[in-house]
Design an enzyme around this catalytic site. Structure first.
Site, PDB file in Angstrom:
ATOM      1  N   PHE A  19       0.802  -1.216   0.000  1.00  0.00           N
ATOM      2  CA  PHE A  19       0.000   0.000   0.000  1.00  0.00           C
ATOM      3  C   PHE A  19       0.839   1.271   0.000  1.00  0.00           C
ATOM      4  CE2 PHE A  19      -2.447  -3.361   2.127  1.00  0.00           C
ATOM      5  CZ  PHE A  19      -3.540  -3.396   1.283  1.00  0.00           C
ATOM      6  N   GLY A  46       3.674  -2.432  10.956  1.00  0.00           N
ATOM      7  CA  GLY A  46       2.825  -2.666   9.780  1.00  0.00           C
ATOM      8  C   GLY A  46       3.643  -3.158   8.609  1.00  0.00           C
ATOM      9  N   SER A  52       6.983  -1.612   1.978  1.00  0.00           N
ATOM     10  CA  SER A  52       7.764  -0.517   2.559  1.00  0.00           C
ATOM     11  C   SER A  52       9.006  -1.038   3.288  1.00  0.00           C
ATOM     12  CB  SER A  52       6.905   0.316   3.502  1.00  0.00           C
ATOM     13  OG  SER A  52       6.201  -0.519   4.398  1.00  0.00           O
ATOM     14  N   ASP A  71       4.468  -6.927  12.966  1.00  0.00           N
ATOM     15  CA  ASP A  71       3.109  -7.162  12.450  1.00  0.00           C
ATOM     16  C   ASP A  71       2.616  -8.489  13.017  1.00  0.00           C
ATOM     17  OD1 ASP A  71       0.795  -7.618  10.651  1.00  0.00           O
ATOM     18  OD2 ASP A  71       1.746  -6.164   9.322  1.00  0.00           O
ATOM     19  N   GLY A  75      -3.631  -9.048   9.421  1.00  0.00           N
ATOM     20  CA  GLY A  75      -4.327  -8.004   8.676  1.00  0.00           C
ATOM     21  C   GLY A  75      -5.083  -7.033   9.561  1.00  0.00           C
ATOM     22  N   SER A 124       1.573  -4.973  18.141  1.00  0.00           N
ATOM     23  CA  SER A 124       2.430  -3.809  18.356  1.00  0.00           C
ATOM     24  C   SER A 124       2.544  -3.387  19.834  1.00  0.00           C
ATOM     25  CB  SER A 124       1.929  -2.667  17.459  1.00  0.00           C
ATOM     26  OG  SER A 124       2.463  -1.455  17.821  1.00  0.00           O
ATOM     27  N   HIS A 144      -5.555   1.209  11.492  1.00  0.00           N
ATOM     28  CA  HIS A 144      -6.046   2.567  11.268  1.00  0.00           C
ATOM     29  C   HIS A 144      -7.183   2.982  12.190  1.00  0.00           C
ATOM     30  CE1 HIS A 144      -4.209   2.711   6.972  1.00  0.00           C
ATOM     31  NE2 HIS A 144      -3.339   2.977   7.928  1.00  0.00           N
ATOM     32  N   HIS A 169       2.173   7.225   8.372  1.00  0.00           N
ATOM     33  CA  HIS A 169       1.566   7.053   7.044  1.00  0.00           C
ATOM     34  C   HIS A 169       0.053   7.195   7.130  1.00  0.00           C
ATOM     35  CE1 HIS A 169       1.014   4.738   3.075  1.00  0.00           C
ATOM     36  NE2 HIS A 169       1.558   5.916   2.809  1.00  0.00           N
ATOM     37  N   ASP A 170      -0.563   7.469   5.983  1.00  0.00           N
ATOM     38  CA  ASP A 170      -2.023   7.560   5.856  1.00  0.00           C
ATOM     39  C   ASP A 170      -2.610   8.709   6.671  1.00  0.00           C
ATOM     40  OD1 ASP A 170      -2.215   5.182   4.125  1.00  0.00           O
ATOM     41  OD2 ASP A 170      -1.563   4.131   5.916  1.00  0.00           O
TER      42      ASP A 170
END
Ligand code: SAH
Ligand code: MG
Length: 215
Positions: A19, A46, A52, A71, A75, A124, A144, A169-170
């Protein structure tokens, strides 16, 4: 300008599932090369399939440090069956749950970067609670929801070394563009006065730990 990733690294990045757009990836890599010069490890929350991670690993190789990527490999919410970002190819048919670890391992193997990465499989906050090593860079790209993004910030930001970097990120200031939890984490980091923004690229924000602040 820090050196760009090697052509073979870029090719592996482009071929990997994941992503991260190229422009943001280049900004991530540049920040990681700069942070790697501190001689401290670079940590990602992640991993997913390692897209990445390839760039952090390349930066770690360039600067003689190590990339760590965390991670649980099951998911995020939006990657579960029936949700927008679900990929049926990363479901383990035997247990019927997502498992991105095998794809991640193939990605890293093909990129020739296995020696530069330590993969931690776990949640995490549980990993962060055991962590004791100062980090040159923390890249938050995990769940998220406020619970997960907030937990990543609370768990990992205290481990960013002086002069180290915090990347998020995001980050979407406009709710029409995406979920707000990473944006709220970004605002928290700025409001703490412990981090100062140094650049941005798309939804990636690059912050540096302010000097003279104990965390
Ligand atoms: N960096 C990746 C994308 C990561 S997607 C890329 O460049 O493509 C987000 C990942 O965060 C998912 O793989 C998910 O399993 C993981 N994740 C979400 N919440 C987590 C948590 N609390 N602990 C560990 N991993 C988490
Ligand atoms: Mg992301």
């Amino acid at each position: 300008m820090p050196p760009a990733p090697k052509p073979e690294t870029l090719a592996a990045f482009q071929a990997a599932k994941g992503f991260m757009p190229l422009g943001e990836g280049l900004a991530l890599h540049a920040a990681a090369v700069e942070a790697g010069a501190l001689g401290l490890p670079l940590l990602e929350v992640g991993t997913y399939c390692g897209r990445s991670t390839i760039l952090l690993a390349d930066a770690a190789r360039e600067t003689g440090t190590t990339a760590i990527t965390v991670d649980h490999h099951r998911g995020s919410e939006e990657q579960q069956p029936g949700w927008e970002y679900h990929d049926p190819d990363v479901v383990d048919p035997e247990v019927g749950e997502m498992d991105t670890l095998p794809t991640f391992r193939r990605t890293l193997y093909k990129a020739g970067l296995e020696d530069h990465v330590i993969a931690v499989v776990g949640r995490s906050p549980q990993v962060a609670a055991l962590w004791g090593t100062p980090l040159g860079l923390v890249f938050i790209d995990g769940g998220h929801t406020d619970e997960h993004a907030g937990g990543d910030y609370e768990g990992w930001a205290p481990h960013v070394a002086e002069h180290g970097m915090l990347l998020i990120h995001d980050v979407f200031p406009d709710p029409a563009d995406g979920g707000q939890a990473p944006y709220r984490v970004y605002l928290r980091a700025l409001a703490s006065n412990k981090f100062t923004q140094i650049s941005e690229s798309g939804s990636l924000r690059v912050l540096r730990r302010s000097t003279g602040t104990g965390i």
